[in-house]
Design a protein around this motif. Structure first.
Motif, PDB file in Angstrom:
ATOM      1  N   LYS A 173      27.616   8.995   6.789  1.00 47.33           N
ATOM      2  CA  LYS A 173      28.381   9.272   5.329  1.00 47.33           C
ATOM      3  C   LYS A 173      29.158  10.551   5.801  1.00 47.33           C
ATOM      4  CE  LYS A 173      24.581   8.982   3.008  1.00 47.33           C
ATOM      5  NZ  LYS A 173      23.655   8.987   1.720  1.00 47.33           N
ATOM      6  N   SER A 174      28.533  11.705   6.489  1.00 47.23           N
ATOM      7  CA  SER A 174      29.212  12.905   6.565  1.00 47.23           C
ATOM      8  C   SER A 174      30.335  12.709   7.532  1.00 47.23           C
ATOM      9  CB  SER A 174      28.252  13.942   7.334  1.00 47.23           C
ATOM     10  OG  SER A 174      27.241  14.277   6.469  1.00 47.23           O
ATOM     11  N   LEU A 175      30.260  11.512   8.719  1.00 43.98           N
ATOM     12  CA  LEU A 175      31.338  11.573   9.767  1.00 43.98           C
ATOM     13  C   LEU A 175      32.556  10.704   8.963  1.00 43.98           C
ATOM     14  CD1 LEU A 175      29.391   9.984  12.731  1.00 43.98           C
ATOM     15  CD2 LEU A 175      30.877  11.907  12.730  1.00 43.98           C
ATOM     16  N   MET A 176      32.427   9.868   8.027  1.00 49.66           N
ATOM     17  CA  MET A 176      33.489   9.561   7.288  1.00 49.66           C
ATOM     18  C   MET A 176      34.314  10.484   6.717  1.00 49.66           C
ATOM     19  SD  MET A 176      31.710   6.117   5.178  1.00 49.66           S
ATOM     20  CE  MET A 176      33.438   5.679   4.602  1.00 49.66           C
ATOM     21  N   LYS A 177      33.716  11.535   6.264  1.00 51.09           N
ATOM     22  CA  LYS A 177      34.467  12.648   5.501  1.00 51.09           C
ATOM     23  C   LYS A 177      35.330  13.432   6.649  1.00 51.09           C
ATOM     24  CE  LYS A 177      31.536  13.107   1.850  1.00 51.09           C
ATOM     25  NZ  LYS A 177      30.132  14.136   1.188  1.00 51.09           N
ATOM     26  N   LEU A 178      34.528  13.801   7.895  1.00 54.37           N
ATOM     27  CA  LEU A 178      34.878  14.449   8.878  1.00 54.37           C
ATOM     28  C   LEU A 178      35.826  13.686   9.700  1.00 54.37           C
ATOM     29  CD1 LEU A 178      32.021  16.072  10.350  1.00 54.37           C
ATOM     30  CD2 LEU A 178      33.745  17.276   9.465  1.00 54.37           C
ATOM     31  N   TYR A 179      35.977  12.568  10.066  1.00 56.49           N
ATOM     32  CA  TYR A 179      37.218  11.770  10.827  1.00 56.49           C
ATOM     33  C   TYR A 179      38.269  11.891   9.838  1.00 56.49           C
ATOM     34  CZ  TYR A 179      33.807   9.100  13.944  1.00 56.49           C
ATOM     35  OH  TYR A 179      32.764   9.156  14.500  1.00 56.49           O
ATOM     36  N   TYR A 180      38.440  11.707   8.573  1.00 58.70           N
ATOM     37  CA  TYR A 180      39.547  11.913   8.027  1.00 58.70           C
ATOM     38  C   TYR A 180      40.170  13.260   7.658  1.00 58.70           C
ATOM     39  CZ  TYR A 180      43.067  11.013   4.179  1.00 58.70           C
ATOM     40  OH  TYR A 180      44.363  10.782   3.446  1.00 58.70           O
ATOM     41  N   ARG A 181      39.288  14.404   7.813  1.00 63.69           N
ATOM     42  CA  ARG A 181      39.892  15.749   7.597  1.00 63.69           C
ATOM     43  C   ARG A 181      40.216  16.120   9.073  1.00 63.69           C
ATOM     44  NH1 ARG A 181      41.815  20.057   5.365  1.00 63.69           N
ATOM     45  NH2 ARG A 181      40.873  21.935   5.715  1.00 63.69           N
ATOM     46  N   MET A 182      39.777  15.593  10.098  1.00 60.78           N
ATOM     47  CA  MET A 182      40.226  16.000  11.550  1.00 60.78           C
ATOM     48  C   MET A 182      41.440  15.334  11.706  1.00 60.78           C
ATOM     49  SD  MET A 182      36.819  16.113  14.153  1.00 60.78           S
ATOM     50  CE  MET A 182      38.070  16.262  15.279  1.00 60.78           C
ATOM     51  N   SER A 183      41.802  14.083  10.993  1.00 59.29           N
ATOM     52  CA  SER A 183      42.908  13.601  11.333  1.00 59.29           C
ATOM     53  C   SER A 183      44.212  14.225  10.523  1.00 59.29           C
ATOM     54  CB  SER A 183      42.968  12.022  10.847  1.00 59.29           C
ATOM     55  OG  SER A 183      43.030  11.998   9.355  1.00 59.29           O
ATOM     56  N   LYS A 184      43.831  14.896   9.636  1.00 61.72           N
ATOM     57  CA  LYS A 184      44.793  15.748   8.976  1.00 61.72           C
ATOM     58  C   LYS A 184      45.113  17.084   9.615  1.00 61.72           C
ATOM     59  CE  LYS A 184      45.071  15.782   4.402  1.00 61.72           C
ATOM     60  NZ  LYS A 184      45.013  16.002   2.988  1.00 61.72           N
ATOM     61  N   LEU A 185      43.966  17.906  10.172  1.00 57.44           N
ATOM     62  CA  LEU A 185      44.082  18.979  10.816  1.00 57.44           C
ATOM     63  C   LEU A 185      44.646  18.915  12.289  1.00 57.44           C
ATOM     64  CD1 LEU A 185      40.737  20.709  10.108  1.00 57.44           C
ATOM     65  CD2 LEU A 185      42.941  21.433   9.345  1.00 57.44           C
ATOM     66  N   SER A 186      44.134  17.979  12.823  1.00 55.96           N
ATOM     67  CA  SER A 186      44.612  18.041  14.321  1.00 55.96           C
ATOM     68  C   SER A 186      45.872  16.999  14.623  1.00 55.96           C
ATOM     69  CB  SER A 186      43.549  17.372  15.083  1.00 55.96           C
ATOM     70  OG  SER A 186      43.038  16.126  14.909  1.00 55.96           O
ATOM     71  N   GLY A 187      46.391  16.121  13.523  1.00 53.09           N
ATOM     72  CA  GLY A 187      47.403  15.384  13.810  1.00 53.09           C
ATOM     73  C   GLY A 187      46.929  14.081  14.715  1.00 53.09           C
ATOM     74  N   GLU A 188      45.708  13.935  14.768  1.00 50.47           N
ATOM     75  CA  GLU A 188      45.298  12.605  15.222  1.00 50.47           C
ATOM     76  C   GLU A 188      45.803  11.295  14.502  1.00 50.47           C
ATOM     77  OE1 GLU A 188      41.175  12.895  16.036  1.00 50.47           O
ATOM     78  OE2 GLU A 188      41.274  14.741  17.353  1.00 50.47           O
ATOM     79  N   ASN A 189      45.679  10.258  15.222  1.00 46.38           N
ATOM     80  CA  ASN A 189      46.225   9.042  14.592  1.00 46.38           C
ATOM     81  C   ASN A 189      45.553   8.525  13.414  1.00 46.38           C
ATOM     82  OD1 ASN A 189      46.637   6.168  14.172  1.00 46.38           O
ATOM     83  ND2 ASN A 189      47.336   5.755  16.145  1.00 46.38           N
ATOM     84  N   GLU A 190      46.046   8.567  12.341  1.00 44.12           N
ATOM     85  CA  GLU A 190      45.373   8.361  11.027  1.00 44.12           C
ATOM     86  C   GLU A 190      44.792   6.926  11.142  1.00 44.12           C
ATOM     87  OE1 GLU A 190      46.149   8.003   6.129  1.00 44.12           O
ATOM     88  OE2 GLU A 190      47.773   8.255   7.650  1.00 44.12           O
ATOM     89  N   ALA A 191      45.538   6.089  11.641  1.00 42.85           N
ATOM     90  CA  ALA A 191      44.894   4.724  11.671  1.00 42.85           C
ATOM     91  C   ALA A 191      43.538   4.718  12.336  1.00 42.85           C
ATOM     92  CB  ALA A 191      45.917   3.852  12.371  1.00 42.85           C
TER      93      ALA A 191
END
Length: 212
Positions: A89-107
């Motif tokens: 559950k924590s990973l779900m939030k972190l994956y999304y947060r990191m996609s915004k911070l690092s510019g990683e592929n949101e998809a």
């Protein structure tokens, strides 16, 4: 070179050697003189490896520098090494947060979140997490994609569906979407199972009447 910097360098070298106990000692010594040193906290979390304390250490570093992606990356690795529902559950939030911070592929982040949702197979848990992200997201395009993800999760996960499709779409309105976004909701119908379609159109008719 300051004593704190020397200690951090020694800790980093100890980690490379696999001498984690020494690394922990060096990091703790560095933190005695600079208790809010971001780099020392991250190194300490790494040195603690799978110890439960590592989680709180990485979170403390994130509180200090919320826009620095390094502690997020280390926390993700920590959670990925665990096979528990809480970590998932924590990973779900972190994956999304990191996609915004690092510019990683949101998809890619959304795909990972969807994979976790299928694994947990509980809409109430996963839906609540995604809905919170929808409420916090200011970017309209990102918010639209989260809504689509939420609809997919509803359709393909089981558990007790206390939140049905009608309630899901009502929540779209409650999050203060613009009318353009609300009226774009029909794109979601492609993800709905046949027994949900009638409920969907009933809601869509309601918002059309409301607009008029």
């Amino acid at each position: 070179m300051s004593n704190s910097k020397n200690l951090r360098k020694s800790a980093k070298n100890a980690i490379r050697r696999g001498d984690f106990s020494t690394a922990v000692e060096k990091c703790e010594a560095a933190l005695k003189s600079q208790q809010d040193n971001y780099n020392a906290l991250v190194l300490l979390g790494v040195a603690l490896r799978e110890d439960k304390k590592a989680e709180s250490i990485f979170k403390r570093a994130i509180e200090l520098e919320g826009d620095n992606v390094v502690a997020y990356q280390k926390l993700v690795k920590y959670y990925e090494s665990k096979d528990t529902s809480d970590c998932s559950k924590s990973l779900m939030k972190l994956y999304y947060r990191m996609s915004k911070l690092s510019g990683e592929n949101e998809a890619d982040a959304l795909d990972k979140m969807y994979t976790i949702a299928l694994k947990l197979d509980d809409y109430n848990v996963c839906g609540s997490i995604i809905n919170d992200l929808i409420c916090q997201e200011r970017d309209s395009k990102r918010r639209d994609r989260l809504v689509l993800l939420l609809a997919k999760i509803l359709t393909y996960t089981s558990g007790t569906h206390n939140i049905d499709v009608l309630t899901l779409f009502e929540k779209v309105v409650e999050t203060k979407f613009t009318w353009r976004q609300i009226l774009a909701v029909p794109r979601m119908v492609q993800y709905l199972s046949p027994n949900h379609v009638q409920t969907f159109y009933r809601f869509f008719e309601q918002i059309i009447n409301w607009q008029n």
